[in-house]
Enzyme design. Structure first.
Site, PDB file in Angstrom:
ATOM      1  N   ASP A 167      31.338  34.458  12.523  1.00  0.00           N
ATOM      2  CA  ASP A 167      31.834  35.154  13.708  1.00  0.00           C
ATOM      3  C   ASP A 167      31.197  34.611  14.985  1.00  0.00           C
ATOM      4  O   ASP A 167      31.802  34.687  16.062  1.00  0.00           O
ATOM      5  CB  ASP A 167      31.536  36.651  13.606  1.00  0.00           C
ATOM      6  CG  ASP A 167      32.520  37.376  12.704  1.00  0.00           C
ATOM      7  OD1 ASP A 167      33.595  36.821  12.418  1.00  0.00           O
ATOM      8  OD2 ASP A 167      32.213  38.502  12.280  1.00  0.00           O
ATOM      9  N   THR A 195      41.043  42.960  11.136  1.00  0.00           N
ATOM     10  CA  THR A 195      40.202  42.027  10.409  1.00  0.00           C
ATOM     11  C   THR A 195      40.035  42.445   8.958  1.00  0.00           C
ATOM     12  O   THR A 195      40.218  43.611   8.595  1.00  0.00           O
ATOM     13  CB  THR A 195      38.822  41.906  11.084  1.00  0.00           C
ATOM     14  OG1 THR A 195      38.108  40.796  10.510  1.00  0.00           O
ATOM     15  CG2 THR A 195      38.015  43.171  10.920  1.00  0.00           C
ATOM     16  N   TYR A 230      43.945  34.717  24.794  1.00  0.00           N
ATOM     17  CA  TYR A 230      43.793  36.164  24.894  1.00  0.00           C
ATOM     18  C   TYR A 230      42.479  36.603  24.261  1.00  0.00           C
ATOM     19  O   TYR A 230      42.158  36.226  23.131  1.00  0.00           O
ATOM     20  CB  TYR A 230      44.961  36.892  24.217  1.00  0.00           C
ATOM     21  CG  TYR A 230      44.888  38.384  24.451  1.00  0.00           C
ATOM     22  CD1 TYR A 230      45.279  38.919  25.676  1.00  0.00           C
ATOM     23  CD2 TYR A 230      44.394  39.242  23.478  1.00  0.00           C
ATOM     24  CE1 TYR A 230      45.186  40.290  25.911  1.00  0.00           C
ATOM     25  CE2 TYR A 230      44.303  40.606  23.708  1.00  0.00           C
ATOM     26  CZ  TYR A 230      44.695  41.124  24.936  1.00  0.00           C
ATOM     27  OH  TYR A 230      44.591  42.469  25.171  1.00  0.00           O
ATOM     28  N   GLN A 272      51.449  43.472  27.994  1.00  0.00           N
ATOM     29  CA  GLN A 272      51.767  42.984  29.336  1.00  0.00           C
ATOM     30  C   GLN A 272      51.073  41.653  29.626  1.00  0.00           C
ATOM     31  O   GLN A 272      51.600  40.816  30.363  1.00  0.00           O
ATOM     32  CB  GLN A 272      51.422  44.031  30.402  1.00  0.00           C
ATOM     33  CG  GLN A 272      49.976  44.458  30.471  1.00  0.00           C
ATOM     34  CD  GLN A 272      49.665  45.648  29.584  1.00  0.00           C
ATOM     35  OE1 GLN A 272      50.315  45.873  28.575  1.00  0.00           O
ATOM     36  NE2 GLN A 272      48.653  46.419  29.957  1.00  0.00           N
ATOM     37  N   GLU A 321      41.382  36.859   5.260  1.00  0.00           N
ATOM     38  CA  GLU A 321      40.949  36.223   6.503  1.00  0.00           C
ATOM     39  C   GLU A 321      39.556  35.616   6.303  1.00  0.00           C
ATOM     40  O   GLU A 321      39.312  34.451   6.621  1.00  0.00           O
ATOM     41  CB  GLU A 321      40.909  37.266   7.618  1.00  0.00           C
ATOM     42  CG  GLU A 321      40.386  36.742   8.942  1.00  0.00           C
ATOM     43  CD  GLU A 321      40.152  37.845   9.951  1.00  0.00           C
ATOM     44  OE1 GLU A 321      40.068  37.542  11.148  1.00  0.00           O
ATOM     45  OE2 GLU A 321      40.034  39.028   9.546  1.00  0.00           O
ATOM     46  N   HIS A 322      38.626  36.408   5.805  1.00  0.00           N
ATOM     47  CA  HIS A 322      37.276  35.951   5.474  1.00  0.00           C
ATOM     48  C   HIS A 322      37.053  36.177   3.983  1.00  0.00           C
ATOM     49  O   HIS A 322      37.242  37.291   3.501  1.00  0.00           O
ATOM     50  CB  HIS A 322      36.206  36.747   6.225  1.00  0.00           C
ATOM     51  CG  HIS A 322      36.413  36.841   7.697  1.00  0.00           C
ATOM     52  ND1 HIS A 322      36.995  37.943   8.300  1.00  0.00           N
ATOM     53  CD2 HIS A 322      36.096  35.986   8.700  1.00  0.00           C
ATOM     54  CE1 HIS A 322      37.029  37.757   9.608  1.00  0.00           C
ATOM     55  NE2 HIS A 322      36.498  36.580   9.885  1.00  0.00           N
ATOM     56  N   HIS A 373      34.590  46.781  12.933  1.00  0.00           N
ATOM     57  CA  HIS A 373      35.534  46.308  13.940  1.00  0.00           C
ATOM     58  C   HIS A 373      36.569  47.362  14.303  1.00  0.00           C
ATOM     59  O   HIS A 373      36.931  47.523  15.470  1.00  0.00           O
ATOM     60  CB  HIS A 373      36.285  45.059  13.432  1.00  0.00           C
ATOM     61  CG  HIS A 373      35.574  43.771  13.662  1.00  0.00           C
ATOM     62  ND1 HIS A 373      35.512  43.159  14.888  1.00  0.00           N
ATOM     63  CD2 HIS A 373      34.911  42.961  12.805  1.00  0.00           C
ATOM     64  CE1 HIS A 373      34.834  42.031  14.785  1.00  0.00           C
ATOM     65  NE2 HIS A 373      34.450  41.890  13.534  1.00  0.00           N
ATOM     66  N   GLU A 416      77.707  10.672   6.194  1.00  0.00           N
ATOM     67  CA  GLU A 416      77.569  11.976   6.825  1.00  0.00           C
ATOM     68  C   GLU A 416      78.701  12.274   7.801  1.00  0.00           C
ATOM     69  O   GLU A 416      78.657  13.277   8.513  1.00  0.00           O
ATOM     70  CB  GLU A 416      76.210  12.066   7.534  1.00  0.00           C
ATOM     71  CG  GLU A 416      75.041  12.014   6.567  1.00  0.00           C
ATOM     72  CD  GLU A 416      73.699  12.264   7.216  1.00  0.00           C
ATOM     73  OE1 GLU A 416      73.641  12.311   8.464  1.00  0.00           O
ATOM     74  OE2 GLU A 416      72.699  12.426   6.483  1.00  0.00           O
ATOM     75  N   ASN A 461      45.368  43.723  19.136  1.00  0.00           N
ATOM     76  CA  ASN A 461      45.842  44.841  18.328  1.00  0.00           C
ATOM     77  C   ASN A 461      47.322  44.663  17.975  1.00  0.00           C
ATOM     78  O   ASN A 461      47.928  43.629  18.261  1.00  0.00           O
ATOM     79  CB  ASN A 461      45.599  46.171  19.051  1.00  0.00           C
ATOM     80  CG  ASN A 461      46.330  46.242  20.391  1.00  0.00           C
ATOM     81  OD1 ASN A 461      47.293  45.516  20.634  1.00  0.00           O
ATOM     82  ND2 ASN A 461      45.870  47.126  21.262  1.00  0.00           N
ATOM     83  N   GLN A 474      32.359  44.040   8.670  1.00  0.00           N
ATOM     84  CA  GLN A 474      33.747  43.899   9.097  1.00  0.00           C
ATOM     85  C   GLN A 474      34.401  45.254   9.339  1.00  0.00           C
ATOM     86  O   GLN A 474      35.260  45.394  10.204  1.00  0.00           O
ATOM     87  CB  GLN A 474      34.538  43.095   8.060  1.00  0.00           C
ATOM     88  CG  GLN A 474      34.115  41.642   7.970  1.00  0.00           C
ATOM     89  CD  GLN A 474      34.162  40.928   9.313  1.00  0.00           C
ATOM     90  OE1 GLN A 474      35.215  40.798   9.932  1.00  0.00           O
ATOM     91  NE2 GLN A 474      33.005  40.470   9.789  1.00  0.00           N
ATOM     92  N   HIS A 532      77.169   7.386  15.195  1.00  0.00           N
ATOM     93  CA  HIS A 532      75.784   6.978  14.966  1.00  0.00           C
ATOM     94  C   HIS A 532      75.727   5.505  14.574  1.00  0.00           C
ATOM     95  O   HIS A 532      74.916   4.727  15.093  1.00  0.00           O
ATOM     96  CB  HIS A 532      75.146   7.820  13.851  1.00  0.00           C
ATOM     97  CG  HIS A 532      74.716   9.189  14.278  1.00  0.00           C
ATOM     98  ND1 HIS A 532      75.593  10.112  14.795  1.00  0.00           N
ATOM     99  CD2 HIS A 532      73.494   9.783  14.257  1.00  0.00           C
ATOM    100  CE1 HIS A 532      74.932  11.237  15.077  1.00  0.00           C
ATOM    101  NE2 HIS A 532      73.641  11.058  14.758  1.00  0.00           N
TER     102      HIS A 532
END
Length: 436
Positions: free
Chosen positions: A367, A242, A126, A190, A333-334, A267, A421, A219, A264, A426
């Protein structure tokens, strides 16, 4: 401009005190569930309705025609083309070295266990397209999948009204440079539902077959849809807005720090920019720089909203030891380290999506062209999750191979444990091989 949190002299756990965007994905899940379920049940018609409602585009087809991808590459700005090719080269070099090799362990004579690393068959990648467009994200998703050996690569990206209902031309050009030919002009929840469940298009050539793994940022609606699809498919992470954290002392250049916080913040209004420092003088100097640099930047309103939001701020600490504890709890994240002996401090960090060491390794480099991957965990998830890599597309499969003597040697232990067990069948499955 930045909120201040003073932790000097505090012994409290800083986790609940640190700035963080307040996003309730569970609420978004319930709001987006009807869209995902409609795509699952109705396919193309539901995708078309959601796309017209959310993106203002009436889809005629799901799949982007091959000639449109070729045309996008032909019209790509030469400087952008050169930059993308360099980014691809560097990313490929880094990610190629991540590829694990199969390992065979001889447990006993005649008994081996081999761990095979097998790529998934088909992945959906994506690429968002909201406030900005991200041809670089095509690179970051596609390269590790290719280096893992994935056979089927599918890119989905929102249609852009200004590009005739196709994804952004630079996104399409990046797909062309990487040899990706299966691209769908579908975005949002979607798109995630289409990738996870598959969907018929207007004809057989327009059908999207379901994938095994979905990766890529988006998002909150994309994140919510990925949560709904987890289990139907594998997902990389629930990536949110971010974020950047900078651990800095008095040796840091306030111009650099301010510029990186802004980079950043542009964004998204929900982007988080956090400075952790033991130097009030640096904090004051950074504030002064922000006043100048924000006014001069293109997306000043967006940046100002992000920097003044509850998710951003300056955290004052007693010393770098406390600062290290703070950034580990924040799990950015960074994470930039702009201190003296920056590498030594960076090697002590436990929690971060990616770490950028010293004055000459800004997040912007990562990036685009460091060779590292920019699809990284957000919202504190770096405490338990990694960024996108070749491993994201591989599965470890154990291959067990014992001969008769090796099985006979361990048969008693298998029987003993199966009895303990209360699973006697088994043990019987082993004993059956040695009874006449």
């Amino acid at each position: 401009m930045l909120n201040r949190i003073d932790l000097r002299g505090s012994t409290r756990d800083p986790r609940g005190l640190l700035p963080r965007a307040q996003l309730d994905v569970s609420v978004a899940v319930e709001r987006i569930r009807p869209v995902v379920e409609a795509v699952h049940e109705h396919g193309f018609s539901a995708i078309r309705e959601a796309t017209e409602r959310f993106d203002g585009v009436k889809l005629e087809r799901l799949r982007v025609p091959a000639e449109a991808i070729t045309a996008a590459e032909a019209t790509l700005d030469p400087e952008v083309r050169a930059a993308l090719l360099e980014a691809i080269k560097r990313a490929r070099k880094v990610h190629r070295d991540q590829r694990r090799t199969d390992t065979t362990t001889q447990v006993v004579p005649g008994g081996t266990v081999t761990e095979r690393w097998v790529p998934v068959r088909r992945v959906g990648l994506y690429v968002p397209g909201g406030l900005a467009v991200y041809p670089s994200t095509v690179v970051m998703n596609v390269v590790p999948a290719q280096e893992a050996g994935v056979e089927g690569l599918v890119v989905a990206s929102p249609p852009q009204p200004e590009n005739g209902g196709l994804p952004d031309a630079r996104v399409l050009a990046a797909c062309a440079l990487l040899g990706v030919t299966e691209v769908y002009a579908v975005g949002g929840a979607q798109a995630i539902a289409m990738l996870g469940y598959g969907a018929d298009g207007v004809d057989a050539g327009d059908r999207c077959e379901p994938v095994d793994v979905i990766t890529g940022p988006g998002n909150i609606w994309v994140t919510a849809a990925k949560r709904l699809l987890r289990g139907v498919v594998g997902i990389d992470a629930e990536a949110g807005p971010t974020e950047i954290a900078i651990l800095a002392d008095e040796t840091a250049d306030p111009r650099h720090v301010a510029a990186d916080l802004i980079s950043q913040a542009e964004h998204d209004p929900l982007a988080a920019s956090v400075l952790v420092t033991d130097s009030p003088a640096l904090a004051d100097a950074v504030e002064a720089e922000l006043a100048v640099q924000v006014a001069a930047t293109k997306h000043d309103e967006r940046v100002r909203t992000a920097l003044t939001g509850e998710q951003s701020g300056v955290v004052l600490v007693d010393d770098l030891e406390q600062g290290l504890r703070v950034v580990d709890e924040y799990a950015a994240e960074h994470l930039e380290i702009q201190t003296r002996d920056a590498r030594e401090w960076a090697l002590r960090v436990r929690n971060a999506g990616a770490i950028f060491v010293g004055a000459w390794s800004p997040v912007s480099l990562g990036d685009y062209a460091a060779g590292s991957n920019h699809v990284l965990p957000t919202g504190g998830c770096a405490r338990h999750s990694s960024g996108l890599s070749v491993q994201s597309f591989l599965r470890g499969i154990h291959v067990v191979e014992y001969d008769e003597a090796a099985l006979k040697d361990v048969a008693g232990h298998v029987v003993a444990l199966s009895t303990a067990e209360d699973l006697p069948a088994h043990g019987d499955a082993v004993k059956a091989r040695f009874s006449k």
